[in-house]
Design a protein around this motif. Structure first.
Motif, PDB file in Angstrom:
ATOM      1  N   PRO A 271      -4.405  -7.741   7.965  1.00 19.15           N
ATOM      2  CA  PRO A 271      -5.453  -7.957   9.105  1.00 19.15           C
ATOM      3  C   PRO A 271      -6.660  -7.250   8.607  1.00 19.15           C
ATOM      4  N   PHE A 272      -6.624  -6.423   7.503  1.00 17.53           N
ATOM      5  CA  PHE A 272      -7.919  -6.227   6.938  1.00 17.53           C
ATOM      6  C   PHE A 272      -7.961  -6.314   5.248  1.00 17.53           C
ATOM      7  N   THR A 273      -9.238  -6.254   4.790  1.00 13.95           N
ATOM      8  CA  THR A 273      -9.327  -6.489   3.369  1.00 13.95           C
ATOM      9  C   THR A 273      -9.076  -5.165   2.757  1.00 13.95           C
ATOM     10  N   LEU A 274      -8.315  -5.259   1.453  1.00 15.72           N
ATOM     11  CA  LEU A 274      -8.054  -3.738   0.719  1.00 15.72           C
ATOM     12  C   LEU A 274      -9.499  -3.354   0.185  1.00 15.72           C
ATOM     13  N   THR A 275      -9.251  -2.063   0.317  1.00 14.87           N
ATOM     14  CA  THR A 275     -10.386  -1.247  -0.468  1.00 14.87           C
ATOM     15  C   THR A 275     -10.352  -1.716  -1.801  1.00 14.87           C
ATOM     16  N   GLY A 276     -11.648  -1.390  -2.575  1.00 16.23           N
ATOM     17  CA  GLY A 276     -11.728  -1.570  -3.872  1.00 16.23           C
ATOM     18  C   GLY A 276     -10.934  -0.851  -4.555  1.00 16.23           C
ATOM     19  N   GLY A 277     -10.671   0.595  -4.203  1.00 12.91           N
ATOM     20  CA  GLY A 277      -9.639   1.213  -4.796  1.00 12.91           C
ATOM     21  C   GLY A 277      -8.150   0.878  -4.654  1.00 12.91           C
ATOM     22  N   GLN A 278      -7.891   0.294  -3.710  1.00 17.56           N
ATOM     23  CA  GLN A 278      -6.500  -0.204  -3.338  1.00 17.56           C
ATOM     24  C   GLN A 278      -6.256  -1.416  -4.128  1.00 17.56           C
ATOM     25  N   ARG A 279      -7.285  -2.142  -4.693  1.00 12.25           N
ATOM     26  CA  ARG A 279      -7.041  -3.503  -5.437  1.00 12.25           C
ATOM     27  C   ARG A 279      -6.987  -2.897  -6.753  1.00 12.25           C
ATOM     28  N   GLU A 302      -5.886  10.965  -0.230  1.00 11.05           N
ATOM     29  CA  GLU A 302      -6.008  11.453   1.013  1.00 11.05           C
ATOM     30  C   GLU A 302      -5.020  10.900   2.080  1.00 11.05           C
ATOM     31  N   VAL A 303      -4.858  11.588   3.097  1.00  7.10           N
ATOM     32  CA  VAL A 303      -4.331  11.115   4.265  1.00  7.10           C
ATOM     33  C   VAL A 303      -5.036  10.061   4.805  1.00  7.10           C
ATOM     34  N   GLY A 304      -4.325   9.106   5.059  1.00 10.52           N
ATOM     35  CA  GLY A 304      -5.170   7.636   5.616  1.00 10.52           C
ATOM     36  C   GLY A 304      -5.969   6.803   4.380  1.00 10.52           C
ATOM     37  N   SER A 305      -5.822   7.317   3.221  1.00 11.77           N
ATOM     38  CA  SER A 305      -6.578   6.197   2.319  1.00 11.77           C
ATOM     39  C   SER A 305      -5.952   5.072   1.725  1.00 11.77           C
ATOM     40  N   GLY A 306      -4.619   4.934   2.503  1.00  9.35           N
ATOM     41  CA  GLY A 306      -4.124   3.727   2.271  1.00  9.35           C
ATOM     42  C   GLY A 306      -3.224   3.522   1.319  1.00  9.35           C
ATOM     43  N   LYS A 307      -2.240   4.687   0.843  1.00  8.50           N
ATOM     44  CA  LYS A 307      -1.528   4.574  -0.085  1.00  8.50           C
ATOM     45  C   LYS A 307      -0.227   3.915   0.312  1.00  8.50           C
ATOM     46  N   THR A 308      -0.012   3.803   1.615  1.00  8.87           N
ATOM     47  CA  THR A 308       1.411   2.997   1.959  1.00  8.87           C
ATOM     48  C   THR A 308       1.173   1.724   1.663  1.00  8.87           C
ATOM     49  N   VAL A 309       0.004   0.919   1.957  1.00  8.02           N
ATOM     50  CA  VAL A 309      -0.049  -0.249   1.708  1.00  8.02           C
ATOM     51  C   VAL A 309      -0.021  -0.653   0.156  1.00  8.02           C
ATOM     52  N   VAL A 310      -0.385   0.312  -0.744  1.00  5.48           N
ATOM     53  CA  VAL A 310      -0.372   0.213  -2.226  1.00  5.48           C
ATOM     54  C   VAL A 310       0.914   0.124  -2.512  1.00  5.48           C
ATOM     55  N   ALA A 344       6.691  -2.807  10.705  1.00  9.58           N
ATOM     56  CA  ALA A 344       5.318  -3.110  11.597  1.00  9.58           C
ATOM     57  C   ALA A 344       4.381  -3.923  10.720  1.00  9.58           C
ATOM     58  N   LEU A 345       4.063  -3.340   9.565  1.00  8.86           N
ATOM     59  CA  LEU A 345       3.231  -3.852   8.613  1.00  8.86           C
ATOM     60  C   LEU A 345       3.818  -5.358   8.123  1.00  8.86           C
ATOM     61  N   LEU A 346       5.102  -5.301   8.042  1.00 10.11           N
ATOM     62  CA  LEU A 346       5.581  -6.846   7.513  1.00 10.11           C
ATOM     63  C   LEU A 346       5.484  -7.719   8.553  1.00 10.11           C
ATOM     64  N   VAL A 464     -11.756   6.176   1.526  1.00 12.42           N
ATOM     65  CA  VAL A 464     -11.014   6.015   2.923  1.00 12.42           C
ATOM     66  C   VAL A 464     -11.434   4.702   3.321  1.00 12.42           C
ATOM     67  N   PRO A 465     -10.425   3.851   3.781  1.00 10.73           N
ATOM     68  CA  PRO A 465     -11.010   2.540   4.476  1.00 10.73           C
ATOM     69  C   PRO A 465     -11.993   2.557   5.496  1.00 10.73           C
ATOM     70  N   ALA A 466     -12.976   1.814   5.220  1.00  7.31           N
ATOM     71  CA  ALA A 466     -14.160   1.819   6.376  1.00  7.31           C
ATOM     72  C   ALA A 466     -13.640   1.755   7.778  1.00  7.31           C
ATOM     73  N   GLY A 467     -14.700   2.306   8.791  1.00  6.40           N
ATOM     74  CA  GLY A 467     -14.166   1.966  10.022  1.00  6.40           C
ATOM     75  C   GLY A 467     -13.459   3.209  10.673  1.00  6.40           C
ATOM     76  N   ARG A 468     -12.947   4.302   9.785  1.00 11.13           N
ATOM     77  CA  ARG A 468     -12.425   5.374  10.064  1.00 11.13           C
ATOM     78  C   ARG A 468     -13.355   6.399  10.814  1.00 11.13           C
ATOM     79  N   ALA A 469     -13.006   6.989  11.904  1.00 14.79           N
ATOM     80  CA  ALA A 469     -13.899   7.775  12.698  1.00 14.79           C
ATOM     81  C   ALA A 469     -13.988   9.205  12.074  1.00 14.79           C
ATOM     82  N   GLY A 639      -7.109  11.817  14.468  1.00 17.15           N
ATOM     83  CA  GLY A 639      -8.243  11.001  13.873  1.00 17.15           C
ATOM     84  C   GLY A 639      -8.031   9.928  13.081  1.00 17.15           C
ATOM     85  N   ARG A 640      -6.822   9.500  12.835  1.00 15.49           N
ATOM     86  CA  ARG A 640      -6.362   8.120  12.077  1.00 15.49           C
ATOM     87  C   ARG A 640      -6.624   6.842  12.691  1.00 15.49           C
ATOM     88  N   GLY A 641      -6.805   6.902  14.256  1.00 17.53           N
ATOM     89  CA  GLY A 641      -7.316   5.820  14.720  1.00 17.53           C
ATOM     90  C   GLY A 641      -8.859   5.389  14.567  1.00 17.53           C
TER      91      GLY A 641
HETATM   92  P1  ADP Z   1      -1.689   6.893   3.538  1.00 14.13           P
HETATM   93  O1  ADP Z   1      -0.410   6.551   3.399  1.00 14.13           O
HETATM   94  O2  ADP Z   1      -2.715   6.955   2.410  1.00 14.13           O
HETATM   95  O3  ADP Z   1      -1.701   8.253   4.538  1.00 14.13           O
HETATM   96  P2  ADP Z   1      -1.868   4.431   5.073  1.00 14.13           P
HETATM   97  O4  ADP Z   1      -1.449   3.694   4.072  1.00 14.13           O
HETATM   98  O5  ADP Z   1      -0.797   5.071   6.295  1.00 14.13           O
HETATM   99  O6  ADP Z   1      -2.598   5.783   4.347  1.00 14.13           O
HETATM  100  O7  ADP Z   1      -3.074   4.042   5.918  1.00 14.13           O
HETATM  101  C1  ADP Z   1      -3.572   4.565   6.985  1.00 14.13           C
HETATM  102  C2  ADP Z   1      -4.002   3.301   8.006  1.00 14.13           C
HETATM  103  O8  ADP Z   1      -5.227   2.899   7.576  1.00 14.13           O
HETATM  104  C3  ADP Z   1      -2.772   2.739   8.303  1.00 14.13           C
HETATM  105  O9  ADP Z   1      -2.982   2.374   9.740  1.00 14.13           O
HETATM  106  C4  ADP Z   1      -3.192   1.296   7.506  1.00 14.13           C
HETATM  107  O10 ADP Z   1      -2.697   0.263   8.036  1.00 14.13           O
HETATM  108  C5  ADP Z   1      -4.703   1.434   7.374  1.00 14.13           C
HETATM  109  N1  ADP Z   1      -5.302   0.619   6.398  1.00 14.13           N
HETATM  110  C6  ADP Z   1      -4.843   0.790   4.977  1.00 14.13           C
HETATM  111  N2  ADP Z   1      -5.696   0.173   4.211  1.00 14.13           N
HETATM  112  C7  ADP Z   1      -6.511  -0.207   4.700  1.00 14.13           C
HETATM  113  C8  ADP Z   1      -7.810  -1.070   4.584  1.00 14.13           C
HETATM  114  N3  ADP Z   1      -8.252  -1.414   3.309  1.00 14.13           N
HETATM  115  N4  ADP Z   1      -8.600  -1.206   5.787  1.00 14.13           N
HETATM  116  C9  ADP Z   1      -8.367  -0.775   7.004  1.00 14.13           C
HETATM  117  N5  ADP Z   1      -7.386  -0.300   7.371  1.00 14.13           N
HETATM  118  C10 ADP Z   1      -6.351  -0.048   6.175  1.00 14.13           C
END
Ligand code: ADP
Ligand code: MG
Length: 754
Positions: A271-279, A302-310, A344-346, A464-469, A639-641
């Motif tokens: 539902p989002f585009t990968l950040t440059g770093g993730q790509r 960092e926590v929330g930087s999107g490691k899990t997606v990578v 959930a992601l899958l 950190v992905p954009a839109g994070r508060a 503050g992860r949402g």
């Molecule tokens: P980490 O494992 O580094 O703590 P996560 O991979 O769990 O981070 O990502 C934190 C949240 O941000 C998750 O809800 C994830 O779905 C979301 N997220 C990951 N990558 C992006 C992105 N490129 N754009 C927007 N949201 C993202």
């Protein structure tokens, strides 16, 4: 090591002297020569006596001012009182004896005007500092000619780490005895000549003289520079060898699938585009996986930087290539959560083999100790048959019971609980070595990464992905009632707005002595692999609490208080800690996540990875008891949402104390890498690499990972070049021996502790 350096001190010095040295852990000539002076006194400069602290064992350089023998009035015997001075202040030395005559020996030596080194434990008598029966060594003493005395008196005076059994000058004398008869070829040098020459470093033999018998300050400094380099070089060579050996081992190549596959389907569904770093990091990992050599990569972010997606994308690449991936979490709670969030992601892509699953799909299996027998059997079967492309669990996954059809990738979440031994255990899994991706949210300063994780390649997600508060941190004085009540009122406001709050306390039960289940220093090994005991291990630095300090807050007690607090009337308050049965833990997390119990009082079990996007407040009680990285992790839970996060660090640490300095640093910055550096600076020497660095057997005496970044970089590049030419160090036997000897047991230990 040469025969001479292996010679026991009993032989070199005699049994009696050797016995005293054995108490310092020094057994051989080599041990003694590596017992380097801690500091050097300038011969002309006397010790500042004002700095002495009662109870400390000290060695001071001072001048005798006066010495008087007097009979004791109250009891038999006589007392020699000597007053020594540093030119400003003074210190009393006292010697008792039954007969006045016995004191004559000291009286004749300690004549006014003489300078000596005195050593003993600082005591206090009638408000004055004193040493009773100190050992001492006169400078320019009897027996030496005037010239020798003057020469000796102008040299830096080495001060050794000494003990009650051996004084510093006894060590010095013993070292001199040994050095006098030591030949250059009896001291093998682990650093090759050309490496030394390029850097203008002295050979080891010379360095030993520089350190133990310097004639100038420049000499001991030169010796230290050399030994520091050697320490870094030996370690970096060992790490370079590890990397080279890994590079020679085979792994199954898992190249990206060109056509449609589960990864492509996943990317299309994001539902989002990968950040440059993730790509970028993703491309690096994709290329690593495509090689027939095992990947060994550390991914920081960092926590929330999107490691899990990578990590998930890497896992899917392996699944597309016909293999399986295992995801290892430090605790069962986190494993369960990972399994949920991956599923959930899958979405439908995790429904492989099931009715309604899409064409390119796989399955996520959770395998933990708390599963029921039937669920466990099903999960084991899914792993063994290959039906589960992704298997999530704790380190127990690496145990013998768990079979994989074709394990191609292991992802480890939170590296600091995964040591070299575990990394090596991977090799035993599967027909060829799986690729390894280690993820950490604890930012590791580059030099530490090079030292401690030098056998891994590193990547970092920095944006950190954009839109994070935003996330704000404040320190709340625990003794200020108004502020504390305001804290609970803030929690209330968030709850009323539909959000959640964590409240973290350092202990579970109010009547537990000290801290939670087995307090641990910041670098102590946190639980054994395969167990779930990492939950409540604290990371606080062991600063002694003042006598009479209030006991640490406990989860169960705090929960009771909050249930009774008017600010939180009617709000559901849950409890989570490591001693709860797994089912209760799951229930507490679920009730918190769905909002039915919006306040969760917990131990640091919520430290890593727990992900509830509606959580916006993190209150940490006795916050000074936690380490910087741990607090940083904790606040990363909120503050992860889309709503901003608030972290309140409740503490009574007085301004200026190290505990308070950590909290202030946290309030001042959210940059994890900056905090990691601050953390290193605030930690005392020896804490960084654990006991191995401060212990006698350590291979790192002078090297300091923070200050010596440049040395480490330099040593690393020299080591890499050497190992590229001569991987097994055939041409550098002294270096090979040094690695075997210094690093064997100890390195494993500190790598695991880091
Ligand atoms: P980490 O494992 O580094 O703590 P996560 O991979 O769990 O981070 O990502 C934190 C949240 O941000 C998750 O809800 C994830 O779905 C979301 N997220 C990951 N990558 C992006 C992105 N490129 N754009 C927007 N949201 C993202
Ligand atoms: Mg994560």
């Amino acid at each position: 090591m040469s025969a001479r350096l292996e010679e026991p001190l009993t032989k070199a010095l005699g049994a009696r002297t050797a016995g005293a040295f054995a108490k310092l852990g020094l057994e051989t000539v080599g041990d003694l020569l590596e017992h380097y002076p801690r500091r050097y006194e300038a011969p002309g400069r006397l010790t500042d006596l004002a700095t002495l602290v009662p109870g400390e064992h000290v060695t001071v350089l001072a001048r005798v001012q006066q010495a008087t023998v007097r009979r004791m009035r109250s009891r038999d015997g006589a007392l020699l009182e000597v007053r020594v001075t540093d030119g400003v202040g003074s210190l009393d030395l006292t010697f008792f004896a039954r007969k006045a005559g016995v004191l004559g020996f000291h009286e004749r030596r300690l004549v006014p005007g003489r300078t000596a080194l005195f050593t003993g434990t600082v005591g206090e008598y009638r408000g004055r500092r004193q040493l009773s029966h100190p050992d001492y060594e006169l400078l320019g003493a009897d027996g030496e000619g005037a010239d020798e005395a003057i020469e000796a008196a102008s040299r830096p005076i080495p001060i050794y780490p000494a003990g009650a059994s051996v004084a510093t000058w006894q060590i010095h004398r013993a070292v001199r005895t040994v050095l006098d008869t030591l030949a250059e070829d009896e001291v093998p040098d682990p650093v090759p000549h050309d490496v030394l020459a390029e850097r203008g470093l002295v050979p080891r033999f010379r360095a030993l003289h520089d350190l133990h018998v310097p004639t100038t300050d420049a000499e001991w400094r030169r010796g230290r520079v050399r030994v520091r380099f050697e320490e870094a070089f030996v370690l970096q060579t060992a790490l370079a060898q590890r990397r080279t050996r890994a590079e020679r081992r085979a792994a199954a190549a898992r190249p990206p699938r060109p056509g449609p596959g589960v990864l492509a389907a996943f990317d299309a569904s994001l539902p989002f585009t990968l950040t440059g770093g993730q790509r970028e990091v993703g491309a690096t990992i994709a290329a690593d996986l495509a090689r027939d050599r095992p990947m060994r990569r550390l991914l920081q972010g960092e926590v929330g930087s999107g490691k899990t997606v990578v990590a998930l994308r890497a896992m899917l690449q392996v699944v597309d290539a016909g293999g399986q991936a295992a995801l290892l979490a430090p605790t069962e709670v986190l494993a369960a959560q990972h399994a949920r969030s991956l599923a959930a992601l899958l979405g439908p892509l995790a429904e492989g083999g099931m009715l309604g699953g899409t064409e390119h799909a796989t399955r996520v299996a959770l395998l933990t100790g708390s599963l029921g027998a039937a669920a466990r059997k099903a999960a084991l079967l899914d792993a063994a048959s290959g039906a589960a492309g992704i298997v999530v669990g704790t380190h127990a996954l690496l145990g013998d019971q768990v079979q994989f059809a074709d394990l191609g990738l292991v992802v480890v979440d939170e590296q600091h609980r995964f040591g070299v031994e575990q990394r090596d255990a991977l090799r035993a899994k599967g027909s060829s070595e799986p690729h390894l991706l280690v993820m950490t949210a604890t930012p590791i300063p580059r030099t530490v990464a090079m030292t401690v994780f030098g056998d891994l390649e590193t990547s970092a997600l920095t944006e950190v992905p954009a839109g994070r508060a935003a996330r704000v941190t404040h320190v709340v004085p625990a003794s200020n009632d108004v502020w504390v009540r305001r804290t609970w009122a803030r929690v209330r406001e968030e709850v009323d707005a539909g959000r959640r709050a964590y409240v973290v306390a350092p202990r579970i039960h109010p009547d537990d002595p000290g801290a939670a289940d087995g307090p641990a220093g910041p670098t102590a090994p946190a639980g054994r692999p395969g167990t779930d005991e990492t939950d409540d291990v604290l990371d606080f630095l062991d600063e002694p609490t003042e006598g009479g300090a209030p006991p640490l807050r406990a989860v169960l007690e705090v929960a009771e208080e909050l249930r009774a607090a008017p600010e939180l009337a009617g709000v559901g308050i849950g409890v989570l800690h490591g001693q709860l049965p797994p089912a209760d833990k799951d229930r507490a997390m679920a009730a918190f996540a769905d909002g039915s119990v919006p306040v969760l009082v917990a131990t640091t079990v919520v430290e890593v990875g727990v992900d509830v996007p509606q959580a916006t407040v993190m209150v940490v009680l006795d916050a000074e008891r936690f380490g910087i990285s741990q607090l940083h992790q904790l606040r990363g839970r909120v503050g992860r949402g889309t709503d901003p996060g608030l972290c309140l660090l409740v503490s009574d640490a007085p301004p200026g104390s190290p505990g308070r300095a950590r909290l202030d640093a946290l309030a001042a910055t959210t940059d994890g890498f900056e905090l990691a550096e601050v953390d290193l600076e605030l930690r005392r020497e020896g804490d960084v690499l654990g006991a191995a660095q401060s212990g006698r057997s350590s291979s790192l005496r002078f090297l300091r990972v923070v200050q010596d970044a440049a040395v480490i970089e330099d040593a690393r590049s020299a080591a890499v070049r050497l190992v590229a030419d001569d991987p097994e160090l055939v041409g550098a036997p002294a270096l090979a021996a040094a690695i075997a000897e210094r690093l064997d047991a100890e390195r494993e230990e500190f790598l695991e502790r880091a």
